[in-house]
Design an enzyme around this catalytic site. Structure first.
Site, PDB file in Angstrom:
ATOM      1  N   THR A 284      41.332  37.179  32.111  1.00 40.99           N
ATOM      2  CA  THR A 284      41.920  35.664  32.183  1.00 40.99           C
ATOM      3  C   THR A 284      43.050  35.409  31.253  1.00 40.99           C
ATOM      4  OG1 THR A 284      39.799  34.995  33.103  1.00 40.99           O
ATOM      5  CG2 THR A 284      41.392  33.168  31.855  1.00 40.99           C
TER       6      THR A 284
ATOM      7  N   GLY B  73      29.452  38.035  38.117  1.00 42.21           N
ATOM      8  CA  GLY B  73      28.268  37.708  38.139  1.00 42.21           C
ATOM      9  C   GLY B  73      27.452  37.672  36.625  1.00 42.21           C
TER      10      GLY B  73
ATOM     11  N   TYR C 258      28.406  32.448  33.882  1.00 44.89           N
ATOM     12  CA  TYR C 258      29.062  31.646  34.887  1.00 44.89           C
ATOM     13  C   TYR C 258      28.113  31.590  36.012  1.00 44.89           C
ATOM     14  CZ  TYR C 258      33.228  32.287  32.066  1.00 44.89           C
ATOM     15  OH  TYR C 258      34.056  32.068  31.036  1.00 44.89           O
TER      16      TYR C 258
ATOM     17  N   GLY D  11      39.864  46.311  28.031  1.00 49.91           N
ATOM     18  CA  GLY D  11      40.293  45.134  28.292  1.00 49.91           C
ATOM     19  C   GLY D  11      41.610  44.766  27.150  1.00 49.91           C
TER      20      GLY D  11
ATOM     21  N   ARG E   4      29.510  42.376  38.730  1.00 48.76           N
ATOM     22  CA  ARG E   4      29.620  42.444  37.114  1.00 48.76           C
ATOM     23  C   ARG E   4      28.461  41.621  36.744  1.00 48.76           C
ATOM     24  NH1 ARG E   4      34.325  41.602  32.526  1.00 48.76           N
ATOM     25  NH2 ARG E   4      33.919  43.592  31.754  1.00 48.76           N
TER      26      ARG E   4
HETATM   27  C1  FNR Z   1      37.964  38.629  28.965  1.00 50.01           C
HETATM   28  N1  FNR Z   1      36.797  39.047  29.522  1.00 50.01           N
HETATM   29  C2  FNR Z   1      36.659  38.712  30.923  1.00 50.01           C
HETATM   30  N2  FNR Z   1      35.708  39.100  32.010  1.00 50.01           N
HETATM   31  C3  FNR Z   1      35.575  38.732  33.057  1.00 50.01           C
HETATM   32  O1  FNR Z   1      34.412  39.176  33.632  1.00 50.01           O
HETATM   33  N3  FNR Z   1      36.421  37.899  33.762  1.00 50.01           N
HETATM   34  C4  FNR Z   1      37.549  37.416  32.857  1.00 50.01           C
HETATM   35  O2  FNR Z   1      38.369  36.973  33.467  1.00 50.01           O
HETATM   36  C5  FNR Z   1      37.494  37.869  31.530  1.00 50.01           C
HETATM   37  N4  FNR Z   1      38.527  37.248  30.876  1.00 50.01           N
HETATM   38  C6  FNR Z   1      38.847  37.710  29.732  1.00 50.01           C
HETATM   39  C7  FNR Z   1      40.116  37.383  28.772  1.00 50.01           C
HETATM   40  C8  FNR Z   1      40.358  37.696  27.466  1.00 50.01           C
HETATM   41  C9  FNR Z   1      41.588  37.163  26.929  1.00 50.01           C
HETATM   42  C10 FNR Z   1      39.383  38.756  26.856  1.00 50.01           C
HETATM   43  C11 FNR Z   1      39.784  39.299  25.656  1.00 50.01           C
HETATM   44  C12 FNR Z   1      38.368  39.142  27.830  1.00 50.01           C
HETATM   45  C13 FNR Z   1      36.094  40.171  29.108  1.00 50.01           C
HETATM   46  C14 FNR Z   1      36.749  41.500  29.398  1.00 50.01           C
HETATM   47  O3  FNR Z   1      36.637  42.052  31.066  1.00 50.01           O
HETATM   48  C15 FNR Z   1      35.950  42.762  28.470  1.00 50.01           C
HETATM   49  O4  FNR Z   1      34.603  42.777  28.946  1.00 50.01           O
HETATM   50  C16 FNR Z   1      36.061  42.394  27.114  1.00 50.01           C
HETATM   51  O5  FNR Z   1      37.455  42.289  26.715  1.00 50.01           O
HETATM   52  C17 FNR Z   1      35.627  43.700  26.204  1.00 50.01           C
HETATM   53  O6  FNR Z   1      36.411  44.728  26.724  1.00 50.01           O
HETATM   54  P1  FNR Z   1      37.710  45.240  25.597  1.00 50.01           P
HETATM   55  O7  FNR Z   1      38.541  44.337  25.355  1.00 50.01           O
HETATM   56  O8  FNR Z   1      36.782  45.679  24.098  1.00 50.01           O
HETATM   57  O9  FNR Z   1      38.035  46.609  25.809  1.00 50.01           O
END
Ligand code: FNR
Length: 347
Positions: free
Chosen positions: A27, A174, A178, A316, A225
C-alpha cells in the site's frame, strides 16, 4: 540441488511466471482523490515488470472498504481505465500482474465514505487511522446476512473489473486483520449465526468469497492471502487454529493459483498455531502452491525454497527501495537498504 529462483515457474496451465520472485502487495496511498491510479503509479509498477508476478497494492472493492487515504479502487470505470494503463505498461515489458482485492472491515473509517463501518461483529479496534491520526476508529456494525451477500457480490464484481482492467488474475486479501481475516478469528467474530462459532461457520465467508470470484474469473486466476496467526489489528485466540485446520484443506479442493502467507516477519512464532511460524503451519495444512514472505533476503528465500518451506517468495520492502531488485540480485549487486522515509515517494 539448489533451486534457481530466477528461472520460470508454472503456476498452472494458463499462467507461467518468468521467475519465482513476486513483488508483495504494498500500500502506497498515492492514488488520486477519485482513487484512480496515477501516471506515477504506472511508471512505478512498470519499473518492476521483471518480477515473476507483481501483486498490486491492496485495492478497495467498494467505497466502504476504505481505511487509509488515497488507496486505489476497482469499482468505477475511471479506476478500471486507470489500472488498464498500469497493466498495459507492465505487459509491454513482459511482466504479469494480479490485483489485490481489499475490504478493511472494522478498520474502515466513515471519513472516507460517510456510512456504516461493516464487520462480522460490533467489536471495534483501539487506535486511529495511520497517516491520519485524528481519525479514531469507530465501533462497527455487525453485518446482516443481506450485507454479507452484498459484500460477496462486490468481491466478485471487483474481480470481473480487474480482468477488464487487464490484470492476469486477482489475489483476495484475506490477511492482516482486514474483513475476511476478521471472520476467521474469534477476537473479531462472535456471531451466533451460520458465519460464527464453529470452524466451518467461521470459514464460510472466506470460502463464499473465493467461490464467487472463481465462478466469475476461474480458479487459475484466483489466489488468496491469509494470516492464520493474528498479529495486526487482531489478537490470538486458542480456537483460531481449528478454523484454519478446516479452511486450508477446503481451499485445497478449489485449485487456486496460489495461497500467500500474510506476515511481516516469518520468524515470528504463534502460540495459537502450536508454536509454529505462519508459513510452517500453512505448509503443513495445505498441499497447493504456497508463496512465502516476511523479512526474507534473496539468499534466505532461496534456502527456504530449497528446504521445501514454500514454492515462491514475495519480496516487499526491498522492492520499494530497489525498483531494479531482480537485475541487482541476478548480477550480485548490492541492494539499497529500505527505510520508512522512502514511502513518501514512488521511485
Ligand atoms: C505492506 N504489506 C501489505 N500486505 C498486503 O497484503 N497488502 C498491502 O497492501 C500491504 N501494504 C504494505 C505496505 C507497506 C509499506 C509495507 C511495508 C507492507 C505487507 C507486505 O506485503 C509484506 O508481507 C511485508 O512487507 C513483509 O515482506 P518484506 O517487506 O519483509 O519483504
Amino acid at each position: 540441488m539448489t533451486t534457481d529462483l530466477l528461472s520460470p515457474f508454472k503456476l498452472n496451465d494458463s499462467i507461467e511466471l518468468q521467475n519465482r520472485v513476486l513483488m508483495a502487495p504494498l500500500t502506497r496511498c498515492m492514488s488520486d482523490d477519485n482513487l484512480v491510479p496515477t501516471q506515477a503509479m504506472v511508471d512505478y509498477y512498470a519499473r518492476r515488470a521483471d518480477a515473476g508476478l507483481i501483486i498490486s497494492e491492496a485495492t478497495i472493492i467498494r467505497p466502504d472498504s476504505q481505511g487509509y487515504p488515497n488507496t486505489p479502487g476497482l469499482f468505477t470505470s475511471e479506476q478500471i481505465q486507470g489500472w488498464k494503463k498500469v497493466t498495459d505498461a507492465v505487459h509491454e515489458k513482459g511482466g504479469k500482474m494480479f490485483a489485490q482485492l481489499w475490504h478493511v472491515g472494522r478498520v474502515a473509517h466513515p471519513h472516507f465514505f460517510g456510512g456504516d463501518v461493516l464487520a462480522p461483529s460490533a467489536i471495534g479496534v483501539e487506535g486511529s487511522v495511520p497517516r491520519m491520526r485524528e481519525l479514531t476508529y469507530v465501533t462497527p456494525k455487525a453485518a446482516t446476512i443481506e450485507d454479507i451477500q452484498g459484500l460477496i457480490a462486490d468481491y466478485a464484481k471487483a474481480a470481473e473489473n480487474a480482468i477488464e482492467a487487464g490484470f492476469d488474475g486477482v489475489e483476495i486479501h484475506g490477511a492482516n486483520g482486514y474483513l475476511i481475516d476478521q471472520f476467521l478469528h474469534f477476537a473479531a467474530n462472535q456471531r451466533e449465526d451460520q458465519y460464527g462459532q464453529t470452524p466451518e461457520n467461521m470459514s464460510r465467508f472466506a470460502l463464499e468469497v473465493v467461490d464467487a470470484v472463481v465462478a466469475v474469473i476461474g480458479a487459475d486466476k484466483t489466489a488468496l492471502r491469509l494470516s492464520p496467526g493474528a498479529y495486526f489489528n487482531m489478537t490470538e485466540s486458542d480456537g483460531d487454529k481449528a478454523v484454519f485446520d478446516y479452511l486450508l484443506p477446503a481451499l485445497e479442493t478449489r485449485n487456486l493459483a496460489y495461497l500467500h502467507v500474510g506476515i511481516f516477519d516469518d520468524s515470528m512464532r504463534f502460540a495459537s498455531l502450536g508454536d509454529k511460524s505462519a508459513s510452517e503451519y500453512m505448509r503443513g495444512a495445505y498441499k497447493g502452491t504456497l508463496v512465502g514472505v516476511g523479512s526474507y533476503s534473496f539468499e534466505s528465500a532461496n534456502q527456504a525454497i530449497d528446504n521445501n518451506q514454500f514454492d515462491l517468495i514475495a519480496i516487499g520492502r526491498p522492492f520499494i527501495a530497489n525498483p531494479d531488485y531482480i537485475s541487482k540480485v541476478k548480477n550480485g549487486e548490492t541492494l539499497t537498504p529500505y527505510s520508512d522515509e522512502m514511502l513518501a515517494e514512488l521511485i
